[in-house]
Design an enzyme around this catalytic site. Structure first.
Site, short mmCIF file in Angstrom:
data_model
loop_
_atom_site.label_atom_id
_atom_site.label_comp_id
_atom_site.label_asym_id
_atom_site.label_seq_id
_atom_site.Cartn_x
_atom_site.Cartn_y
_atom_site.Cartn_z
N GLY A 7 1.06 -1.18 0.26
CA GLY A 7 0.29 0.18 -0.16
C GLY A 7 0.60 1.19 0.33
N VAL A 55 1.30 3.50 2.12
CA VAL A 55 1.98 4.14 3.50
C VAL A 55 3.92 2.86 3.15
CG1 VAL A 55 2.27 3.70 6.15
CG2 VAL A 55 0.54 5.13 4.74
N SER A 82 -1.13 -10.98 -2.52
CA SER A 82 -0.08 -10.66 -2.99
C SER A 82 1.36 -11.48 -2.32
CB SER A 82 0.24 -9.06 -2.34
OG SER A 82 -0.50 -7.97 -3.13
N ARG A 140 -4.68 3.52 18.73
CA ARG A 140 -4.26 4.55 19.24
C ARG A 140 -4.58 5.25 20.59
NH1 ARG A 140 -5.41 7.66 13.79
NH2 ARG A 140 -2.95 7.53 13.12
N CYS A 153 -2.09 12.16 11.34
CA CYS A 153 -0.92 12.17 10.78
C CYS A 153 -1.67 14.15 10.68
CB CYS A 153 -1.14 12.12 9.08
SG CYS A 153 -2.95 12.47 7.81
N GLN A 160 -6.44 18.67 4.10
CA GLN A 160 -5.79 17.68 3.49
C GLN A 160 -5.86 17.19 2.27
OE1 GLN A 160 -7.64 16.10 8.67
NE2 GLN A 160 -6.58 14.67 6.71
N GLU A 177 -11.88 11.91 10.87
CA GLU A 177 -10.68 13.01 10.73
C GLU A 177 -10.96 14.32 12.13
OE1 GLU A 177 -7.14 13.30 9.13
OE2 GLU A 177 -8.25 10.96 9.61
N LYS A 230 -10.77 12.82 15.53
CA LYS A 230 -8.96 12.18 16.00
C LYS A 230 -8.60 13.34 15.91
CE LYS A 230 -9.04 8.02 12.94
NZ LYS A 230 -8.25 8.18 11.85
N ARG A 248 -10.72 17.69 2.54
CA ARG A 248 -9.78 17.10 1.89
C ARG A 248 -9.74 18.95 0.38
NH1 ARG A 248 -6.75 13.46 3.12
NH2 ARG A 248 -8.94 11.77 3.59
N HIS A 293 -0.66 19.09 4.85
CA HIS A 293 -1.82 19.39 5.22
C HIS A 293 -1.15 20.22 6.22
CE1 HIS A 293 -2.99 14.87 5.14
NE2 HIS A 293 -3.60 14.89 5.64
#
Length: 361
Positions: A14, A16, A41, A118, A158, A184, A210, A213, A244, A251
């Site tokens: 992916g 990240v 994969s 988190r 982020c 963002q 978001e 968070k 967005r 960001h």
């Protein structure tokens, strides 16, 4: 470090995961020896599994092209090949929580980019310059997991990186209220403009999850370790909107702030530019030499000019000025897939290594 630590990347195909691969090329402490992804994969070389979906600006490192992708669900096998793993798996939160704990229980430290853990009370969520002391909760987590070496550590969302560092730098003035709007980049959704043509010339005023968070995670980062868990700070109170925007990486945050003790503008800027944390003191390989820069020009920070400050690991602040309703307002900018994602996790792993929590098996 005499010999590099062997690293595995979970969710390596992916966006990240790809960022981890690119950031760890020629890393002085860490070497990627294992890539793991979904069963579809598994068995292919990394180059075959990614195909035409390589999204980084730099070419795929030669060292990983021929690595055979392992099945991320084959936990014991993957864990047996590495000293620790970075997690960027794309699963449901419950599945992520379960698989990260499974890896930790094989005595393999997990440094996660995911949000699933988190708010697990004994899992440190760390911006290393701000709250590296939260790693002190790891022994309590190990007791719960029944491990001697394995644990989970995470980095925060982020979206908070462009303003939460200011709150740490300004701690002595007592930040008490923030109104934040974040603008963002599309890479935060794992997209490029090729994947998401409807974002060209467009903004979308909603990003699922978001805002919660952005309002709550800074309080956990600014919290403290008590009785084997992280207790979040009560202040500042934060309200946030997340939008967005048609930007690939970066960001931006527009912030209004009130303090318990109103400082001068000069005091605020001095605290920003002189702010240091454990990564700077320890000279960690990925640490920015200067964590926060202040830009005097009225039209800065800008994504095109400033997003790659300190190789994408630094924070840029500008337009700090008094406000008619709040004490001050300012603009912040951070690189969402470097500092805000894989780079922040790599810095966490470096801090954990320097503190002795990650070592050779």
């Amino acid at each position: 470090m005499d010999k590099k630590l062997k690293v595995g990347i979970l969710g390596a195909t992916g966006m990240v995961g790809q960022r981890f691969i690119s950031l760890l090329e020629n890393h002085p402490w860490f070497e990627v020896v294992t890539v793991a992804a979904s069963p579809r994969s598994a068995g292919k070389t990394y180059e075959e599994a990614v195909g035409d979906r390589w999204k980084m600006d730099t070419p795929m490192p030669e060292a990983v092209k021929k690595l055979v992708v392992l099945n991320v669900n084959d936990v014991e096998h993957v864990a047996s090949t590495v000293d620790f793993v970075f997690s960027a798996v794309d699963m449901s939160k419950d599945e992520i929580r379960a698989i990260e704990e499974e890896y930790a229980k094989t005595e393999t430290p997990v440094v996660s980019n995911n949000s699933a853990h988190r708010w697990t009370p004994d899992v440190p969520m760390v911006v290393p310059e701000i709250n590296a002391d939260h790693f002190d909760v790891i022994p309590d987590q190990r007791k719960r997991l029944g491990t001697t070496r394995g644990f989970i550590a995470v980095k925060p969302n982020c979206s908070i990186q462009s303003y939460a560092p200011c709150l740490a730098a300004w701690k002595e003035f007592g930040p008490k209220e923030l109104v934040v709007t974040t603008y963002q980049a599309i890479s935060g959704a794992g997209k490029t403009f090729k994947d998401w043509p409807e974002m060209v010339g467009n903004i979308i005023p909603f990003i699922g999850g978001e805002e919660e968070k952005s309002e709550q995670e800074p309080l956990r980062v600014l919290g403290k370790v008590e009785n084997g868990q992280i207790v979040k700070a009560e202040l500042p109170r934060i309200t946030c909107q997340c939008v967005r925007v048609p930007v690939l990486n970066g960001h931006t945050a527009a912030v209004f702030i009130n303090f318990e003790k109103k400082p001068t503008k000069e005091q605020l800027i001095e605290k920003l530019v002189n702010y240091k944390g454990f990564p700077q003191e320890a000279g960690l390989p990925s640490a920015p030499k200067q964590f926060i820069q202040y830009l005097e020009d009225d039209n800065r920070p800008q994504v095109t000019l400033d997003v790659d400050y300190e190789n994408g690991m630094g924070i840029s602040i500008g337009r700090l000025r008094e406000d008619t309703m709040y004490d001050y307002k300012f603009i912040g900018l951070s690189h969402n897939t470097v500092r805000g994602a894989a780079g922040g996790a790599v810095l966490c792993a470096e801090a954990l290594t320097a503190k002795g929590y990650i070592a050779k098996k």
